[in-house]
Design an enzyme around this catalytic site. Structure first.
Site, PDB file in Angstrom:
ATOM      1  N   CYS A   1       0.564  -1.575   0.001  1.00  0.00           N
ATOM      2  CA  CYS A   1      -0.197  -0.124  -0.112  1.00  0.00           C
ATOM      3  C   CYS A   1       0.642   1.091  -0.199  1.00  0.00           C
ATOM      4  O   CYS A   1       0.468   2.398  -0.684  1.00  0.00           O
ATOM      5  CB  CYS A   1      -1.032   0.390   1.285  1.00  0.00           C
ATOM      6  SG  CYS A   1      -1.772   1.430   1.354  1.00  0.00           S
TER       7      CYS A   1
ATOM      8  N   CYS B   1      -5.988  -2.818   7.850  1.00  0.00           N
ATOM      9  CA  CYS B   1      -7.457  -2.073   7.890  1.00  0.00           C
ATOM     10  C   CYS B   1      -9.346  -2.987   6.326  1.00  0.00           C
ATOM     11  O   CYS B   1      -9.945  -2.823   6.971  1.00  0.00           O
ATOM     12  CB  CYS B   1      -7.307  -0.866   6.888  1.00  0.00           C
ATOM     13  SG  CYS B   1      -7.184  -0.848   5.170  1.00  0.00           S
TER      14      CYS B   1
END
Length: 364
Positions: A106, A204
Site C-alpha cells: 500500500c 484495514c
C-alpha cells in the site's frame, strides 16, 4: 514541477495523520487533507464501524479534524488500483503459500505513488503522512536518506523501504522527531476530535481479522485441503488449505506426535504443508528479491548491516551480498526464527535505512 509549499496530507482519521496536518499548517504549508477511499467490504456495517482507515467513520473523523484546523479536505477514490496492487497481491501471495505484508504494498503503490500523482495534478509539490520516520538530505552522498523515528517504539521505516529518491524529494514526515505520547498530548490540547482514538492494529481491509475467510471470498480459485508431511516427507494428516498457515505457526494444526510441531515450509505446488520440530523453524540464510536501496544507489559489494525479517522483529547482525540477477543473499550471524517467504527483510546502518526486499526463500 516548480517547488511550492502546497502539500497533500493523507488523512486516515487517526491521531497521527491529524496532528501531521496541523503541524504542517503551523509551519506555513498550504495543507490539503485527502482521505483515500480504497476498499468497500461486503459487510457495510463492518466498514462503517471497524474498517480502520477504510471506514466511513474514518472519513467523518478526518473531515471533522480538517474543519477544526481549517484546511481543505477531499475524499479521493483509489479503489481500482488498490484492488489490483494490494488486494489481488495479498490474495495471490497466500495462494502461493507465502505471507505478504499488504501495508508495504500500500505504501509503495498507493500512498507514495498514486496519491503523489494526484497531488501533482492539483499542483501540490509534497505528499505527507503520519508515519513515524525521518527524511534528510545528505549533501555528501547527494541522496535523500530515510532514518528511524525519534520514537523507536513507533518507528515505521520497515514499511517504507521501497521509497525512491524521487518520492523522497516530494515526501514530508512531520512526526519523525516526535514521541507518540507527545503527539497525543498535542491532539488533546488542540481539542482534536480524534485525540483519544486508539491506533488501528489489524489489516484495514480485513475487518474481522479472519484472513482465511477474506481470501476464500476474493480468490479466483477454490481453496483445497491437502496433506501435512514432516521434513522427511512422511504423511502426518490433512490440512484445510495452505492459506491458513504461515512459517513458524504452531496453533491450529490439529496434529499431535508427542512433541510440539511447527510449520517449517509450505509447498504450494503440491498443496503440502511441511511440519517440523522447534529447531527446524530456524535458519540463518535467505535470498531477497524486488530489492530497493535508499542510502546507496545499488548494492555492489558485501556489506555488514543490521537486518529485520518482519515488522515486529528485532534487528540482527547480518552480511548482505549482491547476486547477479539483482537478488540479495543475506547471511545472519545467528539463526533467526521463522524466515517467512513473502515478508520483507529490511537493512539498516545505525538509524539509516540502507534498503530492503521481499524474502524469496530461506536458504538454510
Amino acid at each position: 514541477m516548480q517547488k511550492n509549499n502546497r502539500v497533500v496530507v493523507g488523512m486516515s482519521g487517526g491521531v497521527d495523520s491529524s496532528v501531521a496536518a496541523y503541524l504542517l499548517k503551523e509551519q506555513g504549508y498550504e495543507v490539503i487533507g485527502v482521505t483515500m477511499q480504497i476498499w468497500q467490504d461486503k459487510d457495510e456495517e463492518a466498514v462503517r464501524v471497524e474498517g480502520g482507515c477504510c471506514s466511513l467513520a474514518a472519513v467523518n473523523d478526518a473531515r471533522r479534524v480538517a474543519n477544526k484546523i481549517g484546511i481543505k479536505y477531499y475524499v479521493m477514490n483509489f479503489k481500482d488500483v488498490f484492488k489490483e496492487k494490494v488486494i489481488d497481491y495479498f490474495v495471490d501471495e497466500y495462494l502461493r503459500g507465502r505471507t505478504p505484508n499488504p501495508c508495504i504494498a500500500c505504501n509503495k503503490y498507493i500512498k507514495f505513488e498514486e496519491l503523489l500523482k494526484r497531488a501533482w495534478m492539483i499542483d501540490a509539490y509534497y505528499v505527507a503522512t503520519g508515519h513515524y520516520a525521518i527524511k534528510e538530505y545528505d549533501e555528501e552522498r547527494g541522496r535523500y536518506l530515510l532514518k528511524k523515528s525519534v520514537d523507536t517504539s513507533k518507528d515505521q521505516t520497515y514499511v517504507l523501504y521501497n521509497l525512491t529518491q524521487t518520492q523522497l524529494e516530494h515526501i514530508l514526515f512531520p512526526l519523525g522527531k516526535y514521541k507518540k505520547d507527545k503527539v497525543r498530548e498535542l491532539a488533546k490540547n488542540l481539542g482534536l476530535p480524534v485525540a483519544s482514538k486508539p491506533d488501528s492494529q489489524e489489516i484495514c481491509f480485513v475487518t474481522d481479522n479472519d484472513y482465511g475467510k477474506f481470501i476464500r471470498e476474493n480468490a479466483k480459485e477454490e481453496i483445497k485441503p491437502g496433506e501435512f508431511r514432516d521434513t522427511r516427507g512422511r504423511f502426518l494428516g490433512y490440512h484445510k488449505g495452505i492459506i491458513h498457515y504461515t512459517i513458524g505457526q504452531r496453533k491450529g494444526l490439529g496434529i499431535s506426535v508427542g512433541k510440539p510441531l511447527y510449520v517449517v515450509d509450505i509447498d504450494a505446488e503440491n498443496n503440502v504443508v511441511v511440519l517440523g520440530y522447534g529447531d527446524e523453524v530456524y535458519g540463518d540464510e535467505l535470498i531477497s528479491y524486488n530489492n530497493n536501496f535508499i542510502s546507496i544507489d545499488k548494492l555492489e559489494k558485501e556489506m555488514r548491516v543490521k537486518a529485520k525479517i518482519r515488522y515486529t522483529a528485532k534487528e540482527q547482525d547480518a552480511v548482505i551480498r549482491p547476486l547477479e540477477d539483482g537478488r540479495v543473499f543475506v547471511k545472519f550471524d545467528n539463526p533467526q526464527r521463522a524466515i517467512t517467504p513473502g515478508q520483507s527483510v529490511v537493512f539498516y546502518d545505525g538509524d539509516i535505512v540502507v534498503g530492503g526486499g521481499i524474502i524469496e526463500r530461506k536458504v538454510r
